[in-house]
Design a protein around this motif. Structure first.
Motif, PDB file in Angstrom:
ATOM      1  N   LEU A  49     108.169   6.138  58.391  1.00 22.49           N
ATOM      2  CA  LEU A  49     107.278   7.140  57.801  1.00 22.49           C
ATOM      3  C   LEU A  49     106.464   6.536  56.653  1.00 22.49           C
ATOM      4  CD1 LEU A  49     109.576  10.316  57.728  1.00 22.49           C
ATOM      5  CD2 LEU A  49     107.711   9.789  59.316  1.00 22.49           C
ATOM      6  N   GLY A  50     107.081   5.640  55.881  1.00 26.34           N
ATOM      7  CA  GLY A  50     106.338   4.992  54.806  1.00 26.34           C
ATOM      8  C   GLY A  50     105.205   4.139  55.325  1.00 26.34           C
ATOM      9  N   LEU A  51     105.462   3.364  56.398  1.00 22.76           N
ATOM     10  CA  LEU A  51     104.407   2.551  57.002  1.00 22.76           C
ATOM     11  C   LEU A  51     103.316   3.430  57.604  1.00 22.76           C
ATOM     12  CD1 LEU A  51     106.558  -0.223  58.735  1.00 22.76           C
ATOM     13  CD2 LEU A  51     105.135  -0.464  56.682  1.00 22.76           C
ATOM     14  N   ALA A  52     103.735   4.578  58.167  1.00 23.63           N
ATOM     15  CA  ALA A  52     102.736   5.502  58.727  1.00 23.63           C
ATOM     16  C   ALA A  52     101.834   6.051  57.629  1.00 23.63           C
ATOM     17  CB  ALA A  52     103.446   6.641  59.456  1.00 23.63           C
ATOM     18  N   ALA A  53     102.436   6.452  56.507  1.00 26.69           N
ATOM     19  CA  ALA A  53     101.632   6.959  55.385  1.00 26.69           C
ATOM     20  C   ALA A  53     100.712   5.871  54.843  1.00 26.69           C
ATOM     21  CB  ALA A  53     102.552   7.484  54.288  1.00 26.69           C
ATOM     22  N   ARG A  54     101.214   4.651  54.815  1.00 28.75           N
ATOM     23  CA  ARG A  54     100.411   3.524  54.328  1.00 28.75           C
ATOM     24  C   ARG A  54      99.217   3.289  55.239  1.00 28.75           C
ATOM     25  NH1 ARG A  54     100.248   0.807  49.387  1.00 28.75           N
ATOM     26  NH2 ARG A  54      99.344  -1.260  49.711  1.00 28.75           N
ATOM     27  N   SER A  55      99.439   3.396  56.558  1.00 31.95           N
ATOM     28  CA  SER A  55      98.350   3.183  57.514  1.00 31.95           C
ATOM     29  C   SER A  55      97.297   4.288  57.429  1.00 31.95           C
ATOM     30  CB  SER A  55      98.918   3.107  58.936  1.00 31.95           C
ATOM     31  OG  SER A  55      99.462   4.357  59.322  1.00 31.95           O
ATOM     32  N   MET A  56      97.702   5.455  56.928  1.00 36.65           N
ATOM     33  CA  MET A  56      96.753   6.563  56.750  1.00 36.65           C
ATOM     34  C   MET A  56      95.932   6.419  55.470  1.00 36.65           C
ATOM     35  SD  MET A  56      99.189   9.778  57.811  1.00 36.65           S
ATOM     36  CE  MET A  56     100.022   9.844  59.409  1.00 36.65           C
ATOM     37  N   GLY A  57      96.210   5.354  54.715  1.00 37.28           N
ATOM     38  CA  GLY A  57      95.449   5.121  53.500  1.00 37.28           C
ATOM     39  C   GLY A  57      96.106   5.609  52.227  1.00 37.28           C
ATOM     40  N   HIS A  58      97.419   5.853  52.281  1.00 34.94           N
ATOM     41  CA  HIS A  58      98.099   6.361  51.085  1.00 34.94           C
ATOM     42  C   HIS A  58      98.228   5.279  50.024  1.00 34.94           C
ATOM     43  CE1 HIS A  58     101.028   8.755  48.747  1.00 34.94           C
ATOM     44  NE2 HIS A  58     101.584   7.576  48.481  1.00 34.94           N
ATOM     45  N   THR A  59      97.841   5.612  48.809  1.00 34.72           N
ATOM     46  CA  THR A  59      98.079   4.780  47.627  1.00 34.72           C
ATOM     47  C   THR A  59      98.435   5.724  46.482  1.00 34.72           C
ATOM     48  OG1 THR A  59      95.795   4.849  46.818  1.00 34.72           O
ATOM     49  CG2 THR A  59      96.353   3.096  48.394  1.00 34.72           C
ATOM     50  N   PRO A  60      98.985   5.217  45.391  1.00 39.98           N
ATOM     51  CA  PRO A  60      99.277   6.104  44.255  1.00 39.98           C
ATOM     52  C   PRO A  60      98.043   6.830  43.736  1.00 39.98           C
ATOM     53  CG  PRO A  60     100.433   4.020  44.006  1.00 39.98           C
ATOM     54  CD  PRO A  60      99.522   3.858  45.181  1.00 39.98           C
ATOM     55  N   ASP A  61      96.860   6.197  43.874  1.00 39.47           N
ATOM     56  CA  ASP A  61      95.634   6.832  43.393  1.00 39.47           C
ATOM     57  C   ASP A  61      95.010   7.764  44.426  1.00 39.47           C
ATOM     58  OD1 ASP A  61      95.829   5.441  40.982  1.00 39.47           O
ATOM     59  OD2 ASP A  61      94.771   3.700  41.824  1.00 39.47           O
ATOM     60  N   THR A  62      95.216   7.473  45.716  1.00 35.24           N
ATOM     61  CA  THR A  62      94.671   8.319  46.784  1.00 35.24           C
ATOM     62  C   THR A  62      95.802   8.751  47.713  1.00 35.24           C
ATOM     63  OG1 THR A  62      94.193   6.360  48.135  1.00 35.24           O
ATOM     64  CG2 THR A  62      92.431   7.182  46.690  1.00 35.24           C
ATOM     65  N   PRO A  63      96.609   9.708  47.266  1.00 30.84           N
ATOM     66  CA  PRO A  63      97.779  10.120  48.062  1.00 30.84           C
ATOM     67  C   PRO A  63      97.381  10.885  49.314  1.00 30.84           C
ATOM     68  CG  PRO A  63      97.523  11.549  46.156  1.00 30.84           C
ATOM     69  CD  PRO A  63      96.508  10.463  46.004  1.00 30.84           C
ATOM     70  N   THR A  64      98.219  10.763  50.326  1.00 29.53           N
ATOM     71  CA  THR A  64      98.062  11.537  51.551  1.00 29.53           C
ATOM     72  C   THR A  64      99.154  12.603  51.600  1.00 29.53           C
ATOM     73  OG1 THR A  64      99.499  10.071  52.823  1.00 29.53           O
ATOM     74  CG2 THR A  64      97.148   9.512  52.747  1.00 29.53           C
ATOM     75  N   ALA A  65      99.011  13.532  52.517  1.00 25.28           N
ATOM     76  CA  ALA A  65      99.985  14.621  52.622  1.00 25.28           C
ATOM     77  C   ALA A  65     101.377  14.075  52.951  1.00 25.28           C
ATOM     78  CB  ALA A  65      99.540  15.621  53.694  1.00 25.28           C
ATOM     79  N   LEU A  66     101.433  13.112  53.882  1.00 21.90           N
ATOM     80  CA  LEU A  66     102.725  12.540  54.255  1.00 21.90           C
ATOM     81  C   LEU A  66     103.349  11.804  53.071  1.00 21.90           C
ATOM     82  CD1 LEU A  66     104.910  11.860  56.288  1.00 21.90           C
ATOM     83  CD2 LEU A  66     103.505   9.928  57.078  1.00 21.90           C
ATOM     84  N   GLY A  67     102.542  11.017  52.357  1.00 22.22           N
ATOM     85  CA  GLY A  67     103.060  10.286  51.215  1.00 22.22           C
ATOM     86  C   GLY A  67     103.567  11.212  50.124  1.00 22.22           C
ATOM     87  N   GLU A  68     102.822  12.298  49.854  1.00 28.09           N
ATOM     88  CA  GLU A  68     103.258  13.250  48.833  1.00 28.09           C
ATOM     89  C   GLU A  68     104.535  13.967  49.242  1.00 28.09           C
ATOM     90  OE1 GLU A  68      99.682  15.616  48.263  1.00 28.09           O
ATOM     91  OE2 GLU A  68      99.452  14.708  46.273  1.00 28.09           O
ATOM     92  N   THR A  69     104.666  14.242  50.529  1.00 21.38           N
ATOM     93  CA  THR A  69     105.887  14.898  51.016  1.00 21.38           C
ATOM     94  C   THR A  69     107.104  13.998  50.824  1.00 21.38           C
ATOM     95  OG1 THR A  69     104.626  16.145  52.674  1.00 21.38           O
ATOM     96  CG2 THR A  69     107.015  15.942  53.018  1.00 21.38           C
ATOM     97  N   LEU A  70     106.947  12.720  51.166  1.00 21.64           N
ATOM     98  CA  LEU A  70     108.039  11.771  50.973  1.00 21.64           C
ATOM     99  C   LEU A  70     108.408  11.656  49.496  1.00 21.64           C
ATOM    100  CD1 LEU A  70     106.884   8.948  53.432  1.00 21.64           C
ATOM    101  CD2 LEU A  70     108.810  10.506  53.750  1.00 21.64           C
ATOM    102  N   ALA A  71     107.396  11.598  48.632  1.00 17.36           N
ATOM    103  CA  ALA A  71     107.660  11.510  47.193  1.00 17.36           C
ATOM    104  C   ALA A  71     108.390  12.747  46.691  1.00 17.36           C
ATOM    105  CB  ALA A  71     106.347  11.328  46.440  1.00 17.36           C
ATOM    106  N   LEU A  72     108.006  13.915  47.198  1.00 21.91           N
ATOM    107  CA  LEU A  72     108.648  15.164  46.778  1.00 21.91           C
ATOM    108  C   LEU A  72     110.115  15.193  47.200  1.00 21.91           C
ATOM    109  CD1 LEU A  72     108.485  18.007  45.584  1.00 21.91           C
ATOM    110  CD2 LEU A  72     107.748  18.827  47.844  1.00 21.91           C
ATOM    111  N   ILE A  73     110.391  14.776  48.431  1.00 17.41           N
ATOM    112  CA  ILE A  73     111.779  14.767  48.919  1.00 17.41           C
ATOM    113  C   ILE A  73     112.631  13.843  48.055  1.00 17.41           C
ATOM    114  CG2 ILE A  73     113.264  14.082  50.846  1.00 17.41           C
ATOM    115  CD1 ILE A  73     110.997  14.932  52.735  1.00 17.41           C
ATOM    116  N   GLY A  74     112.115  12.655  47.784  1.00 14.96           N
ATOM    117  CA  GLY A  74     112.878  11.717  46.975  1.00 14.96           C
ATOM    118  C   GLY A  74     113.108  12.209  45.564  1.00 14.96           C
ATOM    119  N   SER A  75     112.088  12.786  44.932  1.00 18.94           N
ATOM    120  CA  SER A  75     112.230  13.246  43.547  1.00 18.94           C
ATOM    121  C   SER A  75     113.176  14.427  43.442  1.00 18.94           C
ATOM    122  CB  SER A  75     110.856  13.620  42.978  1.00 18.94           C
ATOM    123  OG  SER A  75     110.296  14.720  43.686  1.00 18.94           O
TER     124      SER A  75
END
Length: 491
Positions: A49-75
């Protein structure tokens, strides 16, 4: 992992801290029995899922929905763990100190126990620092220190005064003002202050005597409830792992995650040195069989590896100390619970030492001798900050902040925390069972016959069955040697 059946973690947390009741036979539910495989599956899923979010263009400055969801679950998972720290530290330490009332020569035994906790922690943290400096797991990333990081001199006086409780709860309120002028207040707990308060309350209850019994009974009951809630949180570890690892991969990319692989290897090298060198040497120096140490501690070791919780493994560790190592029940009821909150050679010595060196190397920061010395001091004195929970988030935060290193490194290391925490916790519980055996041996109260006896399944038999089986085996072996009946070991 062994092919032998493991004791149920759920059954373990049902046992009270102050004693070791007769074990209850349970069939392992499939979900519980496969906990280790769930962690492995979570690691794989988090990576994907992390690689998928990365391929969608996720970065700390330009978050994607998948990346934000993963961050929320972890936090959310980390928040749940941190919420259990304060009550665990307080009630576990109070209950452990209260158990001293059942021990003869309590003050002497307590002093020796704490001394050995400090000695083994000191050895472990020095090994951790040496491994970090030699292996250099964080070198070569090309990362610069975060913009918010400000190098500062860390004073010893500031560290020592921070341990003095500001109030009875060790609570402080931090006020912040955003760009819009809005004021926000966030309460935080100083875990070392809570530890100081818990020790004072426990000693006071011990001195008061009979009048404190209702309070101590209440403390033990609350601790049992907290342990049950903690186990529920532990069961969510696979979900939290998906979020933590996935967010790290999405935020930092695979090249940076490769550096974390070196960090994991360094951690396990340090743990192996403690488990396979330091502990056997200490056992041998005290005249104890190294083979009996490994075979005796195995039930707690394997459960600690799977559950990743020293407190969740506590009843099994105490049972190992009493039934396999021959530590008297009254002393074990004090030393093992205290060790589960204050003796963390894996989580509070090896791990923060290597982690501090890694974070400094990762961001290209040169550590001073004073910072190294503070890491050692925090590891020896601040072990209770881990509180026996899954992960060492609080301890790592304490170490990095005390040494003046960027806390941003915390989020990076949490990505691989489930992997290293298995080995950390297994090492923790091994030391928590060994130190009481060493002290009991020094004081002449260790049941040597029980320590040397053939191992039986301490989780699958009642106490009377274990004693009778061991007595019969010892009697048979003695009759073969001298040809006359002999009396077996104590029950």
């Amino acid at each position: 992992m062994s092919s032998h059946p493991s004791p149920s973690p759920a059954a373990a947390v049902d046992a009270p801290v102050g004693g070791v009741p007769a074990p209850r036979r349970r069939r392992l539910p499939g979900w519980t029995g496969n906990f280790g495989w769930q962690i492995v599956a979570a690691l794989v899923l988090g990576l994907v899922l992390g690689l998928a979010a990365r391929s969608m263009g996720h970065t700390p400055d330009t978050p994607t929905a998948l990346g934000e969801t993963l961050a929320l679950i972890g936090s959310v998972y980390i928040s749940l763990l941190k919420a259990a720290v304060i009550p665990l530290v307080f009630f576990a330490v109070v209950a452990s100190i209260a158990n001293l009332a059942q021990v003869t020569n309590a003050a002497r035994l307590a002093a020796k126990t704490l001394l050995w906790f400090a000695i083994t922690s000191l050895i472990a943290v020095l090994i951790g620092l040496a491994v970090g400096v030699v292996m250099q797991p964080g070198v070569g990333t090309g990362q610069s220190a975060p913009a918010s990081y400000q190098a500062r001199d860390v004073g010893w006086l500031d560290f020592l005064t921070s341990m003095v409780p500001a109030n009875f709860a060790g609570l402080t309120v931090k006020t912040t003002v955003d760009d819009a002028g809005a004021v926000a207040a966030s309460p935080t707990f100083n875990v070392l202050q809570v530890l100081v308060i818990a020790i004072a309350v426990g000693v006071a209850a011990l001195k008061v005597g009979a009048k404190a019994e209702p309070f101590l009974a209440f403390s033990r009951s609350v601790l049992a409830v907290i342990q049950k809630v903690l186990w529920w949180i532990i069961r969510l570890a696979p979900i939290g792992t998906v979020g933590l690892l996935g967010n790290a991969v999405a935020s930092y990319g695979w090249s940076t995650m490769g550096t974390l692989a070196k960090f994991v290897v360094a951690i396990y090298v340090g743990l192996a040195l403690v488990m396979l060198v330091v502990y056997p040497v200490l056992a041998r120096l005290h005249g104890l069989s190294v083979r009996q140490f490994f075979t005796g501690v195995w039930p707690a070791f394997q459960l600690g590896f799977v559950s990743r919780s020293s407190i969740g493994t506590l009843p099994v560790t105490q049972r190992v100390a009493e039934r396999n190592f021959g530590v008297p029940t009254g002393y074990a009821a004090f030393a093992v619970p205290l060790g589960s909150t204050t003796k963390m050679d894996g989580c509070a010595a090896i791990y923060p030492a290597i982690a501090a060196v890694f974070v400094a190397q990762f961001y290209g920061i040169e550590m001073s001798l004073g910072q190294y010395a503070l890491v050692v001091l925090v590891s020896v004195l601040g072990s209770a900050a881990t509180a026996g929970t899954t992960g060492a988030t609080v301890m790592l935060t304490l170490t990095l902040s005390t040494a003046g290193l960027p806390l941003e490194g915390l989020a990076l290391l949490l990505a691989v925390d489930p992997i290293v925490d298995m080995g950390r916790t297994a090492t923790n519980v091994a030391g928590q069972a060994l130190v009481p055996a060493l002290v009991a041996k020094q004081e002449g109260i260790l049941d040597q016959a029980r320590y040397d006896a053939e191992r039986v399944d301490i989780m699958g038999e009642d106490e009377e069955e274990i004693v009778e089986a061991r007595a019969a085996r010892v009697t048979d072996s003695r009759e073969e040697l001298v040809g006359t009946p002999a009396v077996g070991p104590r029950g």
